[in-house]
Scaffold this active site. Structure first.
Site, PDB file in Angstrom:
ATOM      1  N   CYS A   2       0.789  -1.244   0.000  1.00  0.00           N
ATOM      2  CA  CYS A   2       0.000   0.000   0.000  1.00  0.00           C
ATOM      3  C   CYS A   2       0.818   1.289   0.000  1.00  0.00           C
ATOM      4  CB  CYS A   2      -0.907   0.048   1.214  1.00  0.00           C
ATOM      5  SG  CYS A   2      -1.962  -1.355   1.437  1.00  0.00           S
ATOM      6  N   ARG A  27       5.596   0.190  -5.189  1.00  0.00           N
ATOM      7  CA  ARG A  27       5.382  -0.518  -3.924  1.00  0.00           C
ATOM      8  C   ARG A  27       4.486  -1.742  -4.110  1.00  0.00           C
ATOM      9  NH1 ARG A  27       6.606   2.498   0.651  1.00  0.00           N
ATOM     10  NH2 ARG A  27       4.966   1.555   1.890  1.00  0.00           N
ATOM     11  N   TRP A  74      -2.955  -2.834  -1.510  1.00  0.00           N
ATOM     12  CA  TRP A  74      -2.475  -4.203  -1.742  1.00  0.00           C
ATOM     13  C   TRP A  74      -3.315  -5.062  -0.811  1.00  0.00           C
ATOM     14  CZ3 TRP A  74       0.299  -8.183   0.787  1.00  0.00           C
ATOM     15  CH2 TRP A  74       1.010  -9.049  -0.060  1.00  0.00           C
ATOM     16  N   ASN A 100      -2.569   2.480   5.623  1.00  0.00           N
ATOM     17  CA  ASN A 100      -1.622   1.388   5.344  1.00  0.00           C
ATOM     18  C   ASN A 100      -1.448   0.599   6.633  1.00  0.00           C
ATOM     19  OD1 ASN A 100      -1.186   2.416   2.850  1.00  0.00           O
ATOM     20  ND2 ASN A 100       0.950   3.011   3.197  1.00  0.00           N
ATOM     21  N   GLY A 101      -1.373  -0.713   6.521  1.00  0.00           N
ATOM     22  CA  GLY A 101      -1.161  -1.527   7.725  1.00  0.00           C
ATOM     23  C   GLY A 101      -2.321  -2.478   7.924  1.00  0.00           C
ATOM     24  N   GLU A 481      20.154 -16.351  -5.091  1.00  0.00           N
ATOM     25  CA  GLU A 481      19.694 -15.026  -5.509  1.00  0.00           C
ATOM     26  C   GLU A 481      19.304 -15.028  -6.996  1.00  0.00           C
ATOM     27  OE1 GLU A 481      18.588 -12.544  -4.202  1.00  0.00           O
ATOM     28  OE2 GLU A 481      18.804 -10.921  -5.637  1.00  0.00           O
ATOM     29  N   LYS A 485      15.570 -14.125  -8.386  1.00  0.00           N
ATOM     30  CA  LYS A 485      15.321 -13.080  -9.394  1.00  0.00           C
ATOM     31  C   LYS A 485      14.496 -13.644 -10.544  1.00  0.00           C
ATOM     32  CE  LYS A 485      15.962 -10.188  -7.688  1.00  0.00           C
ATOM     33  NZ  LYS A 485      16.600  -9.796  -6.469  1.00  0.00           N
ATOM     34  N   GLU A 488      10.855 -14.515  -9.471  1.00  0.00           N
ATOM     35  CA  GLU A 488      10.121 -13.324  -9.036  1.00  0.00           C
ATOM     36  C   GLU A 488       9.557 -12.522 -10.221  1.00  0.00           C
ATOM     37  OE1 GLU A 488      12.809 -10.717  -6.981  1.00  0.00           O
ATOM     38  OE2 GLU A 488      11.208  -9.637  -5.985  1.00  0.00           O
ATOM     39  N   HIS A 504      21.590 -36.001  -4.499  1.00  0.00           N
ATOM     40  CA  HIS A 504      20.794 -36.502  -3.371  1.00  0.00           C
ATOM     41  C   HIS A 504      19.293 -36.354  -3.643  1.00  0.00           C
ATOM     42  CE1 HIS A 504      24.398 -37.205  -1.087  1.00  0.00           C
ATOM     43  NE2 HIS A 504      24.818 -35.978  -1.383  1.00  0.00           N
ATOM     44  N   LYS A 603       7.067  -3.931  -2.962  1.00  0.00           N
ATOM     45  CA  LYS A 603       8.461  -3.518  -2.755  1.00  0.00           C
ATOM     46  C   LYS A 603       8.818  -3.520  -1.280  1.00  0.00           C
ATOM     47  CE  LYS A 603      12.481  -1.886  -3.971  1.00  0.00           C
ATOM     48  NZ  LYS A 603      13.415  -2.922  -4.455  1.00  0.00           N
TER      49      LYS A 603
END
Ligand code: M6R
Length: 608
Positions: A2, A27, A74, A100-101, A481, A485, A488, A504, A603
């Site tokens: 948000c 965001r 969001w 927000n929250g 990483e 990437k 995502e 394994h 974000k």
């Protein structure tokens, strides 16, 4: 996650709010809305989907008032829809709010309000705040707000319009960021600085437990007991262009290309030919000398930077390093002693799990340093000391330059500590400092040399549904990483493994044409990795290898090779990551994905 904006001034609020929301798009959001007060009405428009859809509604439905609030949502409580979008209002339309929250006890409050006769229009937790304000209001908004937040459990950055005060916005903050931009005859509110960087460089950073009453010419701040508060102005030295795309198709590509400069900024006045200066950390000599255990806490990509640091600190100092995902750390019973150090790593400085872990570590008496890109953030303020990453604004949800600066910050810190503990010879210390100084130029070289090949490989890999990244030692952390990437932003299923671990179980998944990205930048373990590469190749994998300069043997085995320029083996990670970022970027581009705002992601993750 948000975004909030607000404006009080002498210009029409609607377009300023819209532009502010546009700059907070990074965001992550699924719906948006604005409310504008012209002294007669508070017009509210809101829409599920991208901001462009809201834009059409604003022109026909919003008055020309000069005070307003805006929000990108969001979804957490209730699906993305026009009705669930913010702003929300009370029954009398007197209070219009954006939030927000998360309000954790909203169900209890809602039940209380329903019994009192309030009617609700949305499924959100937020709407209870507007009705609670209405319930508590007796001609003084600030008192009503104080009473209201006393009943709220959870996190909030709140902006409030009141029908009876057309040129004023009330705000409150707890565990969700909120800043106030200071202008001339106008003031701004936002959840992050880039929203109004073109309008002002002077900000107040609201802290937890604070209210502000914002007029065109006045900003009055209070604690939650309504005692007035004086705050210092925070001046940012970012240029507005730093938060623009500057001709690149996506922020992510721009940020990949900015990495050499980001590392230069990070190292300026800290890394010199004669060594590393991190005295800014204010850590006592005795504490540093005796330090024999470090805990690193972080999430996602920041966590991966901590994993590299573990190998580096162990190799160079032979001390124990524990790296934890913050969402686990906060619920684990981790023994910490007062002579141990905790490093919380976070680009945004607002990641809720990292913040909670930092608080837990502090409660146990640990010394906490923040490695962060956001000086005014909660994590920066609550840590004992801070190492500012200086990557500049990172807008793309996928972190690239901030990650790289985290990694290099750990290189710097490890060398600094090795010197303090007298665990490194002077000659080696100076050589390694010199190698650090070379990194930005080498990064330029790696971008130049690997971009075209990665673009070509992406054309092939974009058709795959799975990909594997393998490596040993720090290359394994780079593999993690690289895989993050790729998944995502391109939505390809990607997994990372220590190269020796494949046999394994995972080897069963390797078949004709499956992409394997093999990292072999560590000469010390290269032969071992090479035999693992031979194993996947024998099962038909298409292998792209990223190896140290001199590992030519691999050319006979794999399909494509990228050589990493010569540098101290402990520093190769900073270079190896670049082709992996480029591969993810170009693969997502070919798959036509929303690269800067991948689906379902935000974000700054300010909720659990
Ligand atoms: O702001 P932070 O560094 O605390 O964020 C942590 C993660 O949410 C973040 O690194 C995330 O994994 C990125 N989107 C990865 O690219």
């Amino acid at each position: 996650m948000c975004g909030i904006v607000g404006y009080v001034g002498d210009k029409k609020a609607a377009s300023i709010l819209y532009d502010g929301l546009k700059r907070l798009e990074y965001r992550g959001y699924d719906s948006s809305g604005i409310a504008v007060n012209d002294g007669f009405n508070i017009d509210v428009v809101k829409k599920k989907g991208k901001l462009e859809q809201l834009k059409g509604k604003i022109e026909d439905n919003v008055n020309g008032g000069t005070t307003g609030i805006g929000h990108t949502r969001w979804a957490t409580h209730g699906q993305p829809s026009d009705l669930n979008s913010h702003p929300h209002s009370d029954c009398s339309q007197n209070f219009v709010i954006a939030h927000n929250g998360i309000i954790e006890n909203f169900q209890d409050i809602k039940k209380y309000l329903l019994d009192k006769g309030h009617t609700f229009k949305s499924e959100t937790d937020t709407e209870v705040i507007a009705h609670l304000l209405e319930e508590n209001y007796e001609n003084d908004v600030l008192s009503a707000l104080k009473k209201t937040i006393e009943n709220l459990e959870g996190s909030y950055a709140l902006t409030i319009l009141n029908n009876k005060e057309p040129n004023r916005i009330y705000v409150a903050r707890k565990d969700s960021p909120l800043i106030i931009g200071i202008g001339e005859n106008e003031n701004f509110i936002a959840s992050d600085i880039p929203a109004f960087l073109s309008e002002t460089k002077d900000f107040y950073i609201l802290e937890d437990g604070e209210f502000a009453v914002i007029d065109q010419d006045n900003i009055n701040m209070y604690d939650f007991d309504l005692n007035p508060k004086e705050k210092e102005i925070y001046h940012v030295d970012w240029d507005p262009e730093m938060a623009e795309k500057q001709g690149y198709e996506h922020y992510m590509l721009k940020e990949i290309h900015e990495q050499p400069d980001a590392v230069r900024r990070l190292m300026a006045n800290r890394v010199m030919p004669e060594g590393i200066d991190l005295e800014e950390l204010n850590l006592e000599e005795e504490f540093l000398k005796n330090l024999n255990k470090i805990h690193i806490i972080a999430c996602g990509t920041a966590y991966h930077s901590g994993l590299i640091a573990k190998y580096m600190l162990e190799d160079l100092l032979n001390i124990s390093v524990e790296v934890d995902v913050a969402s686990e750390y906060r619920y684990r019973n981790v023994p910490i002693k007062e002579d141990e150090l905790v490093i919380a790593v976070s680009q945004s400085g607002e990641t809720s799990d990292t913040l909670a872990s930092l608080r837990k570590a502090k409660q146990k008496g640990a010394k906490v340093i923040a490695f962060t890109n956001s000086r005014g953030s909660s994590i920066a303020r609550e840590a004992d000391e801070m190492l500012l990453l200086k990557a500049g604004p990172e807008i793309s949800v996928a972190s690239t330059k901030a990650y790289l600066n985290m990694v290099v910050a750990f290189y710097m810190f490890s060398l600094f500590l090795a010197k303090k503990q007298e665990k490194i010879e002077e000659k080696e210390y100076l050589e390694m400092s010199g190698d650090l100084i070379k990194l930005p130029d080498l990064l330029d070289q790696v971008i130049e040399e690997s971009e075209k090949l990665m673009e070509d490989k992406a054309k092939q890999y974009a058709k795959s549904e799975n990909a594997f990244f393998i490596g040993r030692h720090t290359d394994y952390t780079l593999a993690l990483e690289g895989a993050l990437k790729l998944k995502e932003i391109s939505y390809i299923h990607a997994e990372a493994y220590p190269a020796g671990e494949l046999k394994h179980g995972t080897l069963a998944l390797i078949e004709e044409g499956v992409p394997v990205i093999a990292l072999g930048t560590k000469e010390s373990v290269f032969e071992k990795t090479l035999s693992n590469v031979t194993e996947v190749k024998a099962r038909g994998a298409d292998v792209t290898a990223i190896v140290y300069n001199g590992a030519e043997d691999i050319e006979e085995v794999v399909d494509h090779v990228i050589y990493i320029p010569e540098v101290n083996e402990l520093f190769t990670g900073a270079l190896t990551i670049v082709p992996l970022q480029l591969l993810a970027y170009y693969t997502a581009l070919i798959r036509d994905c929303d690269i800067d705002q991948p689906r379902n992601l935000a974000k700054s993750v300010t909720v659990e």
